[in-house]
Design a protein around this motif. Sequence first.
Motif, short mmCIF file in Angstrom:
data_model
loop_
_atom_site.label_atom_id
_atom_site.label_comp_id
_atom_site.label_asym_id
_atom_site.label_seq_id
_atom_site.Cartn_x
_atom_site.Cartn_y
_atom_site.Cartn_z
N SER A 74 8.10 42.76 41.36
CA SER A 74 8.36 41.58 42.16
C SER A 74 9.10 40.51 41.35
N ASN A 78 13.09 39.35 41.90
CA ASN A 78 13.41 37.96 42.15
C ASN A 78 14.45 37.41 41.16
N MET A 102 15.34 29.02 49.12
CA MET A 102 13.98 29.58 49.14
C MET A 102 13.68 30.52 47.96
N PRO A 103 14.56 31.49 47.64
CA PRO A 103 14.25 32.36 46.49
C PRO A 103 14.13 31.59 45.18
N VAL A 106 10.69 30.03 45.09
CA VAL A 106 9.72 31.08 44.78
C VAL A 106 9.72 31.36 43.28
N TYR A 107 10.89 31.33 42.69
CA TYR A 107 11.06 31.58 41.25
C TYR A 107 10.47 30.44 40.43
N LYS A 111 13.40 21.75 43.08
CA LYS A 111 14.12 21.71 44.35
C LYS A 111 15.50 21.10 44.22
N ASN A 154 19.61 32.78 42.51
CA ASN A 154 18.91 32.93 41.24
C ASN A 154 19.80 33.55 40.16
#
Length: 217
Positions: A74, A78, A102-103, A106-107, A111, A154
């Motif tokens: 996972s 990512n 969003m990814p 999550v990482y 923001k 990312n």
Amino acid sequence: MIKVNNITKSFGKVQVLKDISFDIQKSEIVSIIGASGAGKTTLLQIIGTLDKADSGSILINDKDITKMNDKQLSLFRNQEIGFVFQFHYLLSEFTAIENVIMPALVYGEDKQTAKERAKELFSVLNIEDKQESYPSQMSGGEQQRVAIARALINNPTIILADEPTGNLDSKNARSLFELFFLLRDKYKQTFVIVTHAKELADTTDRKLLISDGKIIE
């Protein structure tokens, strides 16, 4: 960059992939072609850690992903892999830029930092004016470009695309493939693209033809 060694995969009694082996170099754009049911998408999903092979190994940047546990996969997915699908899978209740960052969130990215990166990608993808638009307010080509920005947010080393032009007209399909080359030249990423579009596959650095679960060309 990618070393696929003797990969096999079966679903029940049906063997979909039969002893698949090949290498892909850094910054190469490689297309995977073949008839429906040949195993193209299954192979792409295994490379992308979304599915597991029955046997064999896959090394990405000298890391054997077939030996990773679910948590490691996972995290690796990512950080290292971006996905572009036939359907953009944008969330309708969020704006384009909200979908893209969003990814990164999550990482664990801040923001504001994620938004600055997203704005750079919107500029490169020529959709600067769509940042605050919702998916329903954009054309199919624009939605797909937003999906590409999300895949790139990312800064992954590999972009895996599964029939990315499947829902686009011929003009937008050609434009999307040209965009892949622009992104490769700018960010040095490696692209692996499953496609039925032979004329577009012909523009890539190399083609892998799968037939009956085997690489034959």
